[in-house]
Design a protein around this motif. Structure first.
Motif, PDB file in Angstrom:
ATOM      1  N   GLU A  18       1.130  -0.816  -0.007  1.00 37.17           N
ATOM      2  CA  GLU A  18       0.209  -0.558   0.045  1.00 37.17           C
ATOM      3  C   GLU A  18       1.106   1.045   0.012  1.00 37.17           C
ATOM      4  O   GLU A  18       0.674   2.389  -0.826  1.00 37.17           O
ATOM      5  CB  GLU A  18      -0.833   0.144   1.354  1.00 37.17           C
ATOM      6  CG  GLU A  18      -2.031   1.107   1.370  1.00 37.17           C
ATOM      7  CD  GLU A  18      -2.770   1.081   2.435  1.00 37.17           C
ATOM      8  OE1 GLU A  18      -3.725   2.393   2.807  1.00 37.17           O
ATOM      9  OE2 GLU A  18      -2.652   0.029   2.928  1.00 37.17           O
ATOM     10  N   ASN A  54       2.429   1.494  -3.409  1.00 43.05           N
ATOM     11  CA  ASN A  54       2.275   1.860  -4.571  1.00 43.05           C
ATOM     12  C   ASN A  54       1.853   3.286  -4.464  1.00 43.05           C
ATOM     13  O   ASN A  54       0.954   4.354  -5.380  1.00 43.05           O
ATOM     14  CB  ASN A  54       0.780   1.438  -4.327  1.00 43.05           C
ATOM     15  CG  ASN A  54       0.615  -0.210  -5.105  1.00 43.05           C
ATOM     16  OD1 ASN A  54       1.705  -0.308  -6.093  1.00 43.05           O
ATOM     17  ND2 ASN A  54      -0.242  -1.285  -4.919  1.00 43.05           N
ATOM     18  N   GLN A  55       1.876   4.022  -3.453  1.00 46.42           N
ATOM     19  CA  GLN A  55       1.378   6.244  -3.130  1.00 46.42           C
ATOM     20  C   GLN A  55       2.857   6.438  -3.410  1.00 46.42           C
ATOM     21  O   GLN A  55       2.847   8.096  -3.746  1.00 46.42           O
ATOM     22  CB  GLN A  55       0.941   5.771  -1.937  1.00 46.42           C
ATOM     23  CG  GLN A  55      -0.225   5.095  -1.692  1.00 46.42           C
ATOM     24  CD  GLN A  55      -1.486   5.403  -2.100  1.00 46.42           C
ATOM     25  OE1 GLN A  55      -1.683   6.973  -2.703  1.00 46.42           O
ATOM     26  NE2 GLN A  55      -1.969   4.563  -2.553  1.00 46.42           N
ATOM     27  N   PHE A  58       5.374  -0.697 -12.522  1.00 48.85           N
ATOM     28  CA  PHE A  58       5.057  -0.787 -13.189  1.00 48.85           C
ATOM     29  C   PHE A  58       4.663  -0.697 -15.686  1.00 48.85           C
ATOM     30  O   PHE A  58       4.928  -1.655 -15.371  1.00 48.85           O
ATOM     31  CB  PHE A  58       2.844  -0.443 -13.347  1.00 48.85           C
ATOM     32  CG  PHE A  58       1.706  -0.895 -13.678  1.00 48.85           C
ATOM     33  CD1 PHE A  58       1.313  -2.478 -13.483  1.00 48.85           C
ATOM     34  CD2 PHE A  58       1.261  -0.272 -14.557  1.00 48.85           C
ATOM     35  CE1 PHE A  58       1.066  -2.872 -14.099  1.00 48.85           C
ATOM     36  CE2 PHE A  58       0.127  -1.390 -15.872  1.00 48.85           C
ATOM     37  CZ  PHE A  58      -0.108  -2.585 -15.567  1.00 48.85           C
ATOM     38  N   ALA A  66       6.077   4.688  -8.107  1.00 41.90           N
ATOM     39  CA  ALA A  66       5.154   3.221  -8.493  1.00 41.90           C
ATOM     40  C   ALA A  66       4.755   2.788 -10.284  1.00 41.90           C
ATOM     41  O   ALA A  66       4.766   1.958 -10.535  1.00 41.90           O
ATOM     42  CB  ALA A  66       3.374   3.636  -7.421  1.00 41.90           C
ATOM     43  N   GLN A  72      -3.218  -0.651 -13.442  1.00 41.45           N
ATOM     44  CA  GLN A  72      -2.393  -1.361 -13.113  1.00 41.45           C
ATOM     45  C   GLN A  72      -2.124  -2.946 -12.026  1.00 41.45           C
ATOM     46  O   GLN A  72      -1.570  -2.738 -10.925  1.00 41.45           O
ATOM     47  CB  GLN A  72      -1.215  -0.127 -12.380  1.00 41.45           C
ATOM     48  CG  GLN A  72      -1.106   0.946 -13.016  1.00 41.45           C
ATOM     49  CD  GLN A  72      -0.017   1.889 -11.928  1.00 41.45           C
ATOM     50  OE1 GLN A  72       0.100   1.780 -11.207  1.00 41.45           O
ATOM     51  NE2 GLN A  72      -0.110   3.065 -13.262  1.00 41.45           N
ATOM     52  N   THR A  73      -2.239  -4.110 -12.558  1.00 42.24           N
ATOM     53  CA  THR A  73      -2.426  -4.912 -12.265  1.00 42.24           C
ATOM     54  C   THR A  73      -2.048  -6.071 -13.143  1.00 42.24           C
ATOM     55  O   THR A  73      -1.861  -5.665 -14.305  1.00 42.24           O
ATOM     56  CB  THR A  73      -4.092  -5.441 -12.038  1.00 42.24           C
ATOM     57  OG1 THR A  73      -4.618  -5.454 -13.069  1.00 42.24           O
ATOM     58  CG2 THR A  73      -4.830  -4.891 -10.698  1.00 42.24           C
ATOM     59  N   GLY A  90       1.452  -6.019 -11.352  1.00 43.78           N
ATOM     60  CA  GLY A  90       1.062  -4.830 -10.323  1.00 43.78           C
ATOM     61  C   GLY A  90       1.421  -5.395  -9.341  1.00 43.78           C
ATOM     62  O   GLY A  90       1.439  -6.514  -8.926  1.00 43.78           O
ATOM     63  N   SER A 137       8.234  -6.564  -3.351  1.00 41.25           N
ATOM     64  CA  SER A 137       7.543  -6.041  -1.777  1.00 41.25           C
ATOM     65  C   SER A 137       7.462  -6.824  -0.987  1.00 41.25           C
ATOM     66  O   SER A 137       8.140  -6.013   0.502  1.00 41.25           O
ATOM     67  CB  SER A 137       5.688  -6.142  -2.080  1.00 41.25           C
ATOM     68  OG  SER A 137       5.440  -7.511  -2.286  1.00 41.25           O
TER      69      SER A 137
END
Length: 515
Positions: free
Chosen positions: A113, A116-117, A125, A121, A287-288, A131, A139
């Protein structure tokens, strides 16, 4: 033949390690397996013993030797693939730094989380096409760096499962282009990418990343110690395959030379892979998903994965079995499976909607939400158990379409693998939900076969992957089965509602999560 006619494919999954013997024409000769295991603990941890995983691989190879006469003399190469993602840390003297964090480990959720901010980010991707989620080594290492720094301080290299087995077989610390590029690299050139590593905040840990080797071009010899352990001959060429998703899809026919082909692996989880050229990759706005290279120059797979596929059906059948058994009726899961086709044929198509997010880990394709939960919509007093079974299968089909749509346009043909696809009514539902013809691959152990195909090219048994596919894959694909026009029309009507509901459901999932 007395010698030189077998390629051994080793496939180490989350629960089973398999050693499979193939002849040079791709015929499966024998298979031996060993049950593997992992354990869960507080905070979402899911770990696996690295030492035991290697021992399980050794045992599987030894068991195969008991089933194939003169195996050691006949093996011309060994190819390795395994479960993807996760973090298998190795320290001094090539010893494990604790147990591996596998792909089911959820401890990195807050780190995902946070990352991704971050400003980089989107660039991460764009480079990886993948993602960020808790499954991935990137991660997990970022999370370790912040909360378990002693693990990384004691490590000399960060590997994946197949890389760990390769190290034990050859003494070489390496990884392959598939996992390297979707975790720390760029799918366009399939090497490490500085900006991706920076986006993960791991520049100071870059020395942990191993060399990348292409298994169709480079092999390393089996060490004397590994030969003694496995019973194989020292010096036997060992090929490092790609991640198991790519190998299974390759072995099942995701790409056989035609354009716009795809493969769905319909197992406990659902894996949907579409073969495209590098220039055709479409990166979705959410973004997955993953972009995973194939060992076929110029081609990659776009991938979306459902955390639960037939696991939804297992849940429903287990529910029925437990209920019947509580009243003294000894009906096991296997007996209920035998009735699935009858239930599917008797039920009315599209009378219910089911969102198949039964996994306790939520969903990661084509959206990421750890709170996602399964649900039926439209139940009435007239519905019976067969209607529930059909709705679950239709939900699996709708989820597959949802995944393919997140990769761009729908594929022109889908190759199916996994035990569930032996059901003709189930195939009909999947075909109509996605709107494409389907073909079954009769390949039994597709993951081990995909890796073995790489070894076949590496040792010169075939000049290219294209020529190998013509012999190993094409003859095992059944004839295409076109979707029913009426069924396809019904599912086309329902799909927008299915999508709209899964966009609206997160508020309910979150509210339920609070209790």
């Amino acid at each position: 033949m007395d010698s030189g006619d077998i390629i051994l494919g080793l496939d180490s999954g989350t629960s089973v390690v398999k050693a499979v013997a193939f002849d040079l024409d791709g015929t499966q000769l024998a298979c031996a397996s060993v049950r593997n295991s992992y354990y869960r603990s507080e905070g979402g941890a899911a770990q696996q013993s690295m030492t035991q995983t290697w021992q399980d691989a050794v045992t599987a190879i030894r068991k195969l030797g008991d089933r194939v006469e003169n195996l050691a003399a006949r093996v011309v190469a060994v190819a390795v693939t395994a479960q993807g993602d996760g973090s298998w840390l190795v320290g001094a003297n090539n010893q494990p730094v604790g147990d591996a964090w596998i792909w089911l480990d959820a401890r990195a959720a807050p780190t995902v989380e946070r990352l991704n901010q971050q400003p980089l980010a989107a660039a991460r991707f764009s480079a990886t096409g993948t993602g960020l989620n808790t499954c991935q080594q990137g991660s997990q290492l970022a999370h370790m760096d912040r909360f378990y720094p002693e693990l990384l301080a004691n490590s000399e290299v960060a590997l994946h499962c197949k890389d760990w087995l390769y190290l034990n077989l050859t003494g070489i610390r390496a990884t392959d282009p598939s996992e390297a590029s979707f975790t720390f690299g760029n799918f366009r050139h399939q090497r490490y990418d500085d900006q991706v590593i920076a986006a993960l905040g791991l520049e100071h840990r870059r020395t942990l990343l191993p060399d990348i080797i292409e298994g169709t071009q480079t092999t390393h010899p089996l060490t004397a110690a590994a030969a003694q352990a496995t019973g194989l001959r020292a010096g036997t060429p060992i090929c490092l395959g790609y991640v198991d998703m790519a190998m299974t899809a390759l072995g099942a026919g995701v790409h056989t030379g035609e354009a716009n082909t795809a493969c769905s692996i319909v197992g406990s989880t659902g894996v949907h892979l579409r073969s495209v050229t590098i220039d055709e990759v479409w990166l979705n706005p959410a973004q997955t998903g993953y972009v995973i290279p194939l060992p076929w120059p110029g081609y990659v797979t776009q991938v979306q994965t459902n955390m639960a596929s037939t696991l939804n059906l297992d849940w429903l059948l287990n529910l029925a079995s437990e209920l019947l058994n509580s009243f003294g009726c000894e009906i096991d899961h296997a007996r209920l499976v035998g009735h699935i086709d009858r239930w599917l044929n008797a039920a009315k198509p599209g009378s219910l909607l089911y969102h198949p997010y039964i996994s306790i880990a939520g969903e990661r394709g084509p959206f990421v939400n750890a709170e996602a939960r399964a649900s039926f919509t439209g139940l009435s007093y007239t519905h019976n158990f067969g209607d529930l079974v059909r709705a679950v299968i239709e939900g699996i089909g709708m989820a597959a379409r949802d995944c393919y749509q997140a990769m761009g346009s729908l594929p022109g043909e889908i190759r199916l693998t996994g035990g569930a696809v032996r059901s003709q009514p189930l195939r009909q539902i999947l075909s109509a939900c996605i709107g494409a013809p389907v073909r079954i691959s009769q390949r039994e152990e597709a993951g081990a076969a995909g890796a073995a195909m790489m070894a076949a090219v590496a040792i010169g048994a075939y000049p290219s992957m294209e020529s190998c596919v013509k012999t190993w894959v094409m003859p095992l694909l059944d004839a295409p089965e076109a979707p029913s026009a009426d069924l396809q029309q019904r599912y086309n009507q329902l799909f927008p509602t299915y999508q709209q509901m899964r966009n609206d459901l997160p508020a309910a999932w979150h509210a339920l999560k609070q209790f």
